[in-house]
Design a protein around this motif. Sequence first.
Motif, mmCIF file in Angstrom:
data_model
loop_
_atom_site.group_PDB
_atom_site.id
_atom_site.type_symbol
_atom_site.label_atom_id
_atom_site.label_comp_id
_atom_site.label_asym_id
_atom_site.label_seq_id
_atom_site.Cartn_x
_atom_site.Cartn_y
_atom_site.Cartn_z
ATOM 1 N N VAL A 1 14.806 2.937 2.662
ATOM 2 C CA VAL A 1 13.522 2.416 1.989
ATOM 3 C C VAL A 1 12.712 1.800 3.330
ATOM 4 C CG1 VAL A 1 12.445 1.084 0.304
ATOM 5 C CG2 VAL A 1 14.807 2.208 0.135
ATOM 6 N N ALA A 2 11.405 2.277 3.185
ATOM 7 C CA ALA A 2 10.418 1.521 3.983
ATOM 8 C C ALA A 2 9.215 1.227 3.273
ATOM 9 C CB ALA A 2 10.222 2.271 5.406
ATOM 10 N N ALA A 3 8.656 0.177 3.532
ATOM 11 C CA ALA A 3 7.399 -0.245 2.796
ATOM 12 C C ALA A 3 6.406 -0.856 3.686
ATOM 13 C CB ALA A 3 7.592 -0.853 1.472
ATOM 14 N N ARG A 4 5.020 -1.059 3.405
ATOM 15 C CA ARG A 4 4.148 -1.947 3.833
ATOM 16 C C ARG A 4 3.036 -2.212 3.170
ATOM 17 N NH1 ARG A 4 1.531 2.914 8.159
ATOM 18 N NH2 ARG A 4 0.142 4.003 6.412
ATOM 19 N N GLY A 5 2.235 -3.106 3.707
ATOM 20 C CA GLY A 5 1.119 -3.792 3.117
ATOM 21 C C GLY A 5 0.308 -4.358 4.126
ATOM 22 N N PRO A 6 -1.044 -4.879 3.830
ATOM 23 C CA PRO A 6 -1.825 -5.288 4.803
ATOM 24 C C PRO A 6 -1.250 -6.394 5.767
ATOM 25 C CG PRO A 6 -2.923 -5.210 2.406
ATOM 26 C CD PRO A 6 -1.490 -4.910 2.357
ATOM 27 N N ASP A 7 -0.271 -7.120 5.012
ATOM 28 C CA ASP A 7 0.151 -8.180 6.041
ATOM 29 C C ASP A 7 1.529 -8.270 5.934
ATOM 30 O OD1 ASP A 7 -2.628 -9.478 6.132
ATOM 31 O OD2 ASP A 7 -2.331 -9.916 3.887
ATOM 32 N N ALA A 8 2.264 -7.302 5.449
ATOM 33 C CA ALA A 8 3.935 -7.299 5.523
ATOM 34 C C ALA A 8 4.344 -5.806 5.568
ATOM 35 C CB ALA A 8 4.481 -8.037 4.465
ATOM 36 N N ALA A 9 5.659 -5.841 6.116
ATOM 37 C CA ALA A 9 6.344 -4.630 6.193
ATOM 38 C C ALA A 9 7.958 -4.898 5.923
ATOM 39 C CB ALA A 9 6.267 -3.740 7.489
ATOM 40 N N VAL A 10 8.649 -3.990 5.383
ATOM 41 C CA VAL A 10 10.166 -4.008 5.384
ATOM 42 C C VAL A 10 10.647 -2.645 5.288
ATOM 43 C CG1 VAL A 10 10.047 -3.715 2.835
ATOM 44 C CG2 VAL A 10 11.980 -5.081 3.898
ATOM 45 N N THR B 1 0.721 -1.175 -0.046
ATOM 46 C CA THR B 1 0.022 -0.120 0.010
ATOM 47 C C THR B 1 0.893 1.282 0.057
ATOM 48 O OG1 THR B 1 -0.160 -0.052 2.375
ATOM 49 C CG2 THR B 1 -2.032 -1.072 1.224
ATOM 50 N N ASP B 2 1.948 1.222 0.665
ATOM 51 C CA ASP B 2 2.791 2.574 0.842
ATOM 52 C C ASP B 2 4.308 2.045 0.934
ATOM 53 O OD1 ASP B 2 1.013 4.871 1.588
ATOM 54 O OD2 ASP B 2 0.324 3.246 2.891
ATOM 55 N N CYS B 3 4.989 2.904 0.171
ATOM 56 C CA CYS B 3 6.403 3.100 -0.047
ATOM 57 C C CYS B 3 7.174 4.115 0.356
ATOM 58 C CB CYS B 3 6.883 2.287 -1.379
ATOM 59 S SG CYS B 3 8.833 2.397 -1.453
ATOM 60 N N LEU B 4 7.999 4.401 1.033
ATOM 61 C CA LEU B 4 8.913 5.666 1.258
ATOM 62 C C LEU B 4 10.391 5.403 1.136
ATOM 63 C CD1 LEU B 4 9.462 8.603 2.615
ATOM 64 C CD2 LEU B 4 9.725 7.328 4.769
ATOM 65 N N VAL B 5 11.033 6.351 0.398
ATOM 66 C CA VAL B 5 12.302 6.462 -0.127
ATOM 67 C C VAL B 5 12.852 7.816 0.728
ATOM 68 C CG1 VAL B 5 14.195 6.194 -1.305
ATOM 69 C CG2 VAL B 5 12.216 4.880 -1.826
ATOM 70 N N ILE B 6 13.822 7.722 1.711
ATOM 71 C CA ILE B 6 14.441 8.895 2.163
ATOM 72 C C ILE B 6 15.712 9.118 1.547
ATOM 73 C CG2 ILE B 6 15.594 9.802 4.138
ATOM 74 C CD1 ILE B 6 13.411 8.505 5.925
ATOM 75 N N GLY B 7 16.015 10.162 0.922
ATOM 76 C CA GLY B 7 17.085 10.333 0.097
ATOM 77 C C GLY B 7 17.897 11.697 0.265
ATOM 78 N N TYR B 8 18.928 11.766 -0.473
ATOM 79 C CA TYR B 8 19.777 13.290 -0.256
ATOM 80 C C TYR B 8 19.898 13.704 -1.689
ATOM 81 C CZ TYR B 8 23.645 10.077 -1.276
ATOM 82 O OH TYR B 8 24.417 9.340 -1.847
ATOM 83 N N GLY B 9 20.619 14.948 -1.649
ATOM 84 C CA GLY B 9 21.218 15.458 -2.818
ATOM 85 C C GLY B 9 20.096 16.179 -3.866
ATOM 86 N N GLY B 10 20.660 16.636 -5.042
ATOM 87 C CA GLY B 10 19.702 17.550 -5.724
ATOM 88 C C GLY B 10 18.343 17.089 -6.054
ATOM 89 N N ALA B 11 17.541 18.105 -6.293
ATOM 90 C CA ALA B 11 16.050 17.446 -6.244
ATOM 91 C C ALA B 11 15.828 16.547 -7.532
ATOM 92 C CB ALA B 11 15.141 18.859 -6.582
ATOM 93 N N GLU B 12 16.217 17.022 -8.693
ATOM 94 C CA GLU B 12 16.182 16.062 -9.759
ATOM 95 C C GLU B 12 17.383 14.786 -10.006
ATOM 96 O OE1 GLU B 12 16.048 15.371 -14.566
ATOM 97 O OE2 GLU B 12 17.781 15.632 -12.944
ATOM 98 N N VAL B 13 18.621 15.433 -9.945
ATOM 99 C CA VAL B 13 19.517 14.244 -10.250
ATOM 100 C C VAL B 13 19.510 13.124 -9.180
ATOM 101 C CG1 VAL B 13 21.409 15.573 -9.225
ATOM 102 C CG2 VAL B 13 21.818 13.981 -10.824
ATOM 103 N N TYR B 14 19.325 13.471 -7.771
ATOM 104 C CA TYR B 14 19.269 12.378 -6.919
ATOM 105 C C TYR B 14 17.883 12.236 -6.545
ATOM 106 C CZ TYR B 14 24.161 12.129 -6.003
ATOM 107 O OH TYR B 14 25.534 11.808 -5.857
ATOM 108 N N GLY B 15 16.774 12.835 -6.903
ATOM 109 C CA GLY B 15 15.318 12.660 -6.636
ATOM 110 C C GLY B 15 14.877 11.433 -7.719
ATOM 111 N N PHE B 16 15.613 11.309 -8.805
ATOM 112 C CA PHE B 16 15.394 10.165 -9.745
ATOM 113 C C PHE B 16 15.856 8.963 -9.187
ATOM 114 C CE2 PHE B 16 17.272 7.228 -12.698
ATOM 115 C CZ PHE B 16 16.196 6.799 -13.293
ATOM 116 N N HIS B 17 17.208 8.933 -8.309
ATOM 117 C CA HIS B 17 17.492 7.824 -7.854
ATOM 118 C C HIS B 17 16.539 7.426 -6.754
ATOM 119 C CE1 HIS B 17 21.378 7.542 -9.889
ATOM 120 N NE2 HIS B 17 21.856 8.550 -9.270
#
Length: 391
Positions: free
Chosen positions: A295-304, A187-203
Amino acid sequence: MAKPRVALLITTWFPNSHADVLARRLITGYELDGPHREPQVEVVAAYLEQRGVTRPAPQPDLGTGFLAEHGVPIFPTVAEAITLGGTGVAVDGVVLIGEHGDYEDNEFGQKLYPRRRLFDAAVAAMITGGRTVPVFVDKHLSYAFTDARSMYDDARRLGIPLLAGSSLPLAYREPTGADWRHGEPLTDCLVIGYGGAEVYGFHALEAGQALLERRSGGETGVVAVQAWTGAEAGRIAADPTGPIPAALITAAAGAGGFGETRELIERATDVYLVEHADGARQTVLMTDAVTDFLVAARGPDAAVAYRIALLGEQPYFFPHFARLTYQVERLMIDRRAPYPVERTLLTGGVIDAAMRSRAGAGRLETPELAIAYRGPEQIEGSAVALPLPQS
């Protein structure tokens, strides 16, 4: 069996640039889970557009000398690199490294790298020569989704095996093997990153997409993108009713060794929200508080939750690029992409929309990003299931 003959199309080559960590390995080989591995392709030609760079700081040209040392001729045009100065298509593959160089930014903060121009020149040479060969494009296909879509469509129409993307989805992870179980609802995925908005945002977005594509039903496309920057990004990240689930910030922070999330939020620079057609949501928090991607993600029955480990210059020399080099070689040898280029096509469209939203456009509906595909269960040569190497 003869090695595939490859032409390099490079914007610039200086120490630790993408050309230095990727093209160098294609010419001299690399370490991959064991002793030195000889290159599986033969680089026979190069087009080098700029000799070093002047911005943001002067960097010397390494490409001219290195290529000469290894007997690789530099041609003045893309077409001549592909024909080896003659007629017909004289190579079996093309590697386009259009990252870095003295190019202007547009009003959205996107560097105007000439990836489509170089790609189109290569395709024109193939059409004239009567033969198509595989093409790898480093990072996203183009800063503009319309150009990226054109490149993708031309490749499909002409039967050109196409691969693109960055090294992050192939890199080591802590804990070892952390991933989303293939076919598990998400259902949800989060990535925490650093650097330039476009050049590292893509990563950051591609790192998340490599996980999202594993969910049940596969990828369904993106229906809307919204971005916040500066103080507004910090406010959005701190809002318990905002787009980033607090539990995911906590989980990702823990994977990065942060005991609490306050510093991550206070030093936020950008937030991106990506709404997928099946209801899944990806958020990206760009912050000056980290030096890794979390990276962190979750669903109805799992998380990582996990950290993507990008090991540096010494003693490893950016081993995640060895993983990417391996995938480039597989493309050239097998004449098919080892994982879907649609991942990068979609991610490139998302970062393009995010940069426009960030510039004041607000929430953007993205019917053009109705790109559906299924991610592979595993990718040969990735480091996902391997423990970090010991120095």
